[in-house]
Design an enzyme around this catalytic site. Structure first.
Site, PDB file in Angstrom:
ATOM      1  N   HIS A 147      -3.199  -5.798   0.330  1.00 24.63           N
ATOM      2  CA  HIS A 147      -2.721  -6.091   1.685  1.00 24.63           C
ATOM      3  C   HIS A 147      -2.672  -7.597   1.965  1.00 24.63           C
ATOM      4  CE1 HIS A 147      -2.841  -1.956   3.377  1.00 24.63           C
ATOM      5  NE2 HIS A 147      -3.758  -1.777   2.452  1.00 24.63           N
ATOM      6  N   CYS A 187       0.850  -1.192   0.000  1.00 24.70           N
ATOM      7  CA  CYS A 187       0.000   0.000   0.000  1.00 24.70           C
ATOM      8  C   CYS A 187       0.890   1.248   0.000  1.00 24.70           C
ATOM      9  CB  CYS A 187      -0.977  -0.039   1.174  1.00 24.70           C
ATOM     10  SG  CYS A 187      -2.345   1.143   1.003  1.00 24.70           S
ATOM     11  N   GLU A 209      -1.091  -8.958   4.250  1.00 22.63           N
ATOM     12  CA  GLU A 209      -1.030  -9.135   5.709  1.00 22.63           C
ATOM     13  C   GLU A 209      -2.403  -9.074   6.370  1.00 22.63           C
ATOM     14  OE1 GLU A 209      -1.216  -4.643   5.534  1.00 22.63           O
ATOM     15  OE2 GLU A 209      -0.752  -6.328   4.228  1.00 22.63           O
TER      16      GLU A 209
END
Length: 237
Positions: free
Chosen positions: A179, A89, A181
């Site tokens: 993302h 990001c 994660e």
């Protein structure tokens, strides 16, 4: 001795989460530094990899985030060394900015929740992005976007709304807009009222992300494990 990866946290509420767990499971030591709370290292000496996370900022938003100047210097060093790097990001936007691309604030379509990410031909041949197959759902939460990739970048993945979802500089430096994660569970922290103002429903976004959770997790984990393998294969600096 395990190789060490520097993880820069640009928002205290957006840490490495499952990414950190997966790296540790691959015998990678994770040095997590919160930019707003701790000084960033002066260099990447001693690190075998770099991860830069998101943060709701622009890459040169130094007035609000004075540590970004040091982070940009580390990103430039990682590019020069071709150190295994993953910018997520804001981290990906920062890599694009440092390497001569363009990033625009509140520009282009808003993407929220689970979004199909499609590797390009170069992505399907990439050591990390081959993990996504022809398409994989990834969590998105942005409107800022990379409007122009650096001239040296290789486009690795796109989505229906955003062309520049992922790219590579050199052999081992990669930026992603999405993302890996984050999972469906992380959506519960999002602002329901703000989403309603966009004409979106947080419960609907959560339900959609939960439906593809297994696919999302398998693809995200495979991508991060491939990054860990690249870190371990490199010579610690």
């Amino acid at each position: 001795m395990n190789p060490r990866v520097l993880v820069i946290v640009n928002s205290a509420s957006s840490g490495p989460r499952r990414l950190g767990t997966w790296l540790r499971e691959k015998a990678i030591d994770v040095d997590e530094v919160v930019g707003a709370e701790q000084p960033l290292p002066a260099s990447l000496d001693g690190y075998a990899g770099l991860v830069m996370l998101g943060g709701g900022l622009m890459p040169d938003d130094d007035d609000r985030a004075p540590w970004l100047a040091a982070e940009r210097a580390l990103a430039a060093e990682a590019i020069d060394r071709d150190l295994p790097t993953l910018g997520i990001c804001l981290g990906g936007q920062l890599l694009a900015h440092v390497a001569g691309g363009e990033v625009a604030e509140k520009t282009g379509p808003i993407e929220r929740g689970a979004t199909p990410i499609r590797p390009t031909a170069a992505g399907r041949a990439d050591a990390l992005f081959a993990a996504l197959g022809d398409e994989a759902p990834m969590i998105e939460n942005h409107q800022d976007m990379i409007t122009r990739l650096p001239s040296a970048a290789v486009l690795l993945a796109t989505s229906a709304a955003v062309e520049n979802q992922a790219f590579r500089l050199g052999a081992r430096v990669r930026g992603v807009q999405f993302h890996p994660e984050a999972s469906a569970a992380d959506l519960a922290r999002w602002d329901d009222a703000a989403l309603r103002g966009e004409g979106r429903s947080l419960p609907a976004l959560i339900a959609a992300a939960e439906r593809v959770h297994d696919h999302n997790t398998a693809a995200s984990r495979a991508l991060i494990e491939a990054f860990a393998d690249e870190v371990r294969a490199g010579v610690p600096v």
